[in-house]
Design an enzyme around this catalytic site. Structure first.
Site, mmCIF file in Angstrom:
data_model
loop_
_atom_site.group_PDB
_atom_site.id
_atom_site.type_symbol
_atom_site.label_atom_id
_atom_site.label_comp_id
_atom_site.label_asym_id
_atom_site.label_seq_id
_atom_site.Cartn_x
_atom_site.Cartn_y
_atom_site.Cartn_z
ATOM 1 N N CYS A 7 30.273 44.881 -13.362
ATOM 2 C CA CYS A 7 29.446 44.621 -14.549
ATOM 3 C C CYS A 7 28.339 45.669 -14.646
ATOM 4 C CB CYS A 7 28.867 43.211 -14.511
ATOM 5 S SG CYS A 7 30.071 41.917 -14.936
ATOM 6 N N ASP A 30 38.335 55.319 -9.032
ATOM 7 C CA ASP A 30 37.913 54.590 -7.840
ATOM 8 C C ASP A 30 37.061 55.507 -6.966
ATOM 9 O OD1 ASP A 30 39.230 51.875 -6.254
ATOM 10 O OD2 ASP A 30 38.083 53.324 -5.073
ATOM 11 N N HIS A 46 33.323 39.417 -17.701
ATOM 12 C CA HIS A 46 33.390 39.126 -16.269
ATOM 13 C C HIS A 46 34.349 37.963 -16.008
ATOM 14 C CE1 HIS A 46 32.066 38.986 -12.076
ATOM 15 N NE2 HIS A 46 32.254 37.675 -12.209
ATOM 16 N N ASN A 87 44.621 43.032 -6.664
ATOM 17 C CA ASN A 87 44.408 42.183 -5.498
ATOM 18 C C ASN A 87 43.681 40.915 -5.932
ATOM 19 O OD1 ASN A 87 45.527 43.970 -3.542
ATOM 20 N ND2 ASN A 87 43.683 45.214 -3.672
ATOM 21 N N GLY A 93 42.877 40.873 0.121
ATOM 22 C CA GLY A 93 41.785 41.804 0.414
ATOM 23 C C GLY A 93 40.962 42.187 -0.803
ATOM 24 N N THR A 95 37.968 42.837 -2.739
ATOM 25 C CA THR A 95 36.585 43.042 -2.296
ATOM 26 C C THR A 95 35.593 42.928 -3.446
ATOM 27 O OG1 THR A 95 36.837 45.441 -2.531
ATOM 28 C CG2 THR A 95 37.227 44.512 -0.351
ATOM 29 N N HIS A 98 35.591 40.965 -9.633
ATOM 30 C CA HIS A 98 35.681 41.184 -11.081
ATOM 31 C C HIS A 98 37.095 41.722 -11.282
ATOM 32 C CE1 HIS A 98 33.670 42.675 -15.027
ATOM 33 N NE2 HIS A 98 34.962 42.984 -15.120
ATOM 34 N N HIS A 100 40.378 43.432 -11.721
ATOM 35 C CA HIS A 100 40.640 44.867 -11.887
ATOM 36 C C HIS A 100 42.074 45.180 -11.516
ATOM 37 C CE1 HIS A 100 39.007 44.223 -7.816
ATOM 38 N NE2 HIS A 100 39.790 45.211 -7.415
HETATM 39 P P1 5GP Z 1 39.817 45.600 -4.313
HETATM 40 O O1 5GP Z 1 39.837 45.865 -2.834
HETATM 41 O O2 5GP Z 1 38.814 44.525 -4.669
HETATM 42 O O3 5GP Z 1 41.168 45.368 -4.911
HETATM 43 O O4 5GP Z 1 39.344 46.955 -4.972
HETATM 44 C C1 5GP Z 1 38.023 47.273 -5.234
HETATM 45 C C2 5GP Z 1 37.968 48.766 -5.442
HETATM 46 O O5 5GP Z 1 36.727 49.072 -6.019
HETATM 47 C C3 5GP Z 1 38.089 49.570 -4.151
HETATM 48 O O6 5GP Z 1 39.233 50.423 -4.229
HETATM 49 C C4 5GP Z 1 36.783 50.351 -4.093
HETATM 50 O O7 5GP Z 1 36.932 51.659 -3.609
HETATM 51 C C5 5GP Z 1 36.318 50.321 -5.532
HETATM 52 N N1 5GP Z 1 34.874 50.367 -5.675
HETATM 53 C C6 5GP Z 1 33.956 49.576 -5.036
HETATM 54 N N2 5GP Z 1 32.710 49.882 -5.435
HETATM 55 C C7 5GP Z 1 32.842 50.884 -6.360
HETATM 56 C C8 5GP Z 1 31.892 51.625 -7.137
HETATM 57 O O8 5GP Z 1 30.678 51.430 -7.068
HETATM 58 N N3 5GP Z 1 32.402 52.561 -7.971
HETATM 59 C C9 5GP Z 1 33.732 52.804 -8.090
HETATM 60 N N4 5GP Z 1 34.111 53.746 -8.941
HETATM 61 N N5 5GP Z 1 34.649 52.126 -7.375
HETATM 62 C C10 5GP Z 1 34.211 51.183 -6.519
HETATM 63 ZN ZN ZN Z 2 31.583 41.507 -13.293
#
Ligand code: 5GP
Ligand code: ZN
Length: 114
Positions: A7, A30, A46, A87, A93, A95, A98, A100
């Protein structure tokens, strides 16, 4: 959501490398790419994850996939191939809470890369 990093990216409170944007959807690179091309596609609304989608959100999900289609054509990965991953929850996993979709592309992927 005040404490949501995506967000904050939507609101330009933190910087990102934006590759596509429209009224409902944002796509940006990413920060820790797992592949030569690693783009995240998110709704501006969100929503925590796939399990939090509500009746009516199917239009938004369609818009996300329309954006993925456009990004694929703009970057040329429609020709070479790509993978889309979302994910959801602890075992996957997730992380960032939100919704995506990861677009991964740029080299051959094994079946084990998720
Ligand atoms: P998840 O593990 O939740 O599926 O993917 C989250 C993704 O968000 C990860 O690949 C991580 O590198 C990316 N990510 C986390 N924080 C940031 C950020 O501040 N900026 C960008 N561009 N990517 C982020
Ligand atoms: Zn959000």
């Amino acid at each position: 959501m005040d404490d949501c990093i995506f967000c904050k990216i939507i609101n330009r409170d933190i910087p990102s490398d934006i590759v596509y944007e429209n009224e409902n959807v944002l796509a940006f690179k990413d920060i820790t790419p797992q592949m030569p091309i690693h783009i995240l596609v998110i709704p501006k609304k969100h929503i925590e994850s796939i399990v939090d989608l509500k009746d009516g959100d199917e239009i938004l999900v369609g818009k996300i996939f329309t954006a993925i289609n456009k990004i694929a054509k703009d970057t040329g990965i429609d020709k070479t191939g790509f993978r889309v991953i979302s994910n959801c929850g602890e075992d996957a996993g997730q992380t960032v809470k939100h919704l995506h979709f990861h677009i991964l592309a740029g080299e051959k992927m094994g079946a084990d890369i998720i």
